[in-house]
Scaffold this motif. Structure first.
Motif, short mmCIF file in Angstrom:
data_model
loop_
_atom_site.label_atom_id
_atom_site.label_comp_id
_atom_site.label_asym_id
_atom_site.label_seq_id
_atom_site.Cartn_x
_atom_site.Cartn_y
_atom_site.Cartn_z
N THR A 1 13.43 6.53 8.42
CA THR A 1 13.89 5.26 8.15
C THR A 1 13.20 4.51 7.15
OG1 THR A 1 14.43 5.28 10.33
CG2 THR A 1 14.72 2.91 9.35
N LEU A 2 12.04 4.72 6.67
CA LEU A 2 11.53 3.97 5.67
C LEU A 2 11.88 4.48 4.32
CD1 LEU A 2 7.57 3.82 6.76
CD2 LEU A 2 9.24 1.92 6.18
N GLY A 3 12.54 5.83 4.17
CA GLY A 3 12.88 6.44 2.91
C GLY A 3 11.96 7.73 2.74
N ILE A 4 11.12 8.08 3.55
CA ILE A 4 10.36 9.29 3.44
C ILE A 4 11.13 10.48 4.16
CG2 ILE A 4 8.21 10.44 3.97
CD1 ILE A 4 6.85 7.34 3.66
N GLU B 1 0.69 -1.17 0.08
CA GLU B 1 0.34 0.05 -0.13
C GLU B 1 0.85 1.42 0.13
OE1 GLU B 1 -3.96 -1.40 2.44
OE2 GLU B 1 -2.63 -0.15 3.41
N LEU B 2 1.93 1.22 0.61
CA LEU B 2 2.88 2.46 0.94
C LEU B 2 3.45 2.55 -0.55
CD1 LEU B 2 4.53 2.08 4.42
CD2 LEU B 2 3.38 3.92 3.72
N GLU B 3 4.08 1.57 -1.15
CA GLU B 3 4.82 1.49 -2.29
C GLU B 3 4.07 1.84 -3.48
OE1 GLU B 3 8.18 -2.03 -1.90
OE2 GLU B 3 6.13 -2.58 -2.31
N LEU C 1 14.42 1.94 2.10
CA LEU C 1 14.35 1.53 0.89
C LEU C 1 13.34 1.73 0.06
CD1 LEU C 1 15.59 -2.20 1.97
CD2 LEU C 1 17.03 -0.35 0.99
N LEU C 2 12.29 2.42 0.82
CA LEU C 2 11.12 2.91 -0.19
C LEU C 2 11.48 4.28 -0.83
CD1 LEU C 2 8.03 2.07 2.27
CD2 LEU C 2 9.24 0.68 0.66
#
Ligand code: FMN
Length: 196
Positions: free
Chosen positions: A160-163, A77-79, A123-124
């Protein structure tokens, strides 16, 4: 498949929550479709031992594992979303348990972040992200008598997710509210950045 806006919300007040009203108003202005992940209406299952062992000991998990499957769905969903809006209440100076559990599903080592000597690397792909924080009391003004652990915690999680640059907007003093809801929403909209 892509999503215009993913709205992640965790208020037990559900549709009556002012933060949810603001989030929907912003999402409808953005256009595109909206997917709502309502963590209060549909609570996530607690983490299981095999999932925890897979993350910490790298014990392999079959793709059919239910906890891993839910983690994958939430990450996808996030990707697939162009924009992310999180509308959350402050509970006991931090994020509500329902939202923290979502974090434990989506912030997953070797999947959405990688350990590195300089720290954890997201990594997102980056994407515009807005966090609406509702609180009964105040935590920014002179009259605040409480800490706010929610913002630094959730900001670190998103980084940390990449946002890289999540924007935070605040609806404060909602218990014993002094202003009309429409005024509070208008004041919050007025301080939003260009992305919104
Ligand atoms: C379990 C619980 C803990 C709360 N803790 C806080 C708190 O630490 N600080 C605060 O200002 N308000 C606190 N509140 C009040 C909520 O933040 C307030 O009701 C707010 O309006 C919730 O936003 P919502 O309408 O989006 O759910 C708490 C409420 C609940 C139910």
């Amino acid at each position: 498949m892509t999503i215009g806006t993913l709205l992640v919300t965790a208020s037990p007040h559900r549709d009556e929550a002012l933060g949810n009203r603001l989030a929907r108003q912003i999402a409808s202005r953005m256009g595109g479709d909206m997917v709502v992940r309502d963590l209060a209406a549909e609570p996530l299952a607690p983490l299981t031992m095999d999932y925890a062992r897979a993350l910490t000991l790298r014990d392999p998990l079959p793709r059919s594992n239910a906890t891993l499957g839910l983690s994958e769905r939430l990450i996808e969903e996030l990707e697939f979303t162009d924009r992310l809006i999180i509308a959350t209440p402050m509970h006991n100076f931090g994020m509500p348990a329902a939202l923290k559990l979502w974090v434990d599903y989506v912030l997953r080592i070797h999947r959405t972040f990688a350990p590195a000597p300089q720290g954890k690397v997201g990594l997102l792909a980056d994407r515009p992200t807005l966090v609406i924080v509702s609180s009964g009391g105040f935590h920014r003004t002179g009259e605040s008598k409480q800490p706010n652990f929610l913002t630094p915690h959730l900001e670190s999680v998103l980084n940390t997710l990449g946002i890289r640059a999540p924007e935070f907007v605040y609806l404060e003093g909602l218990v014993g509210r002094r202003s009309a809801p429409e005024t509070m929403i208008a004041e919050a909209v007025a301080v939003l950045g260009d992305a919104w």
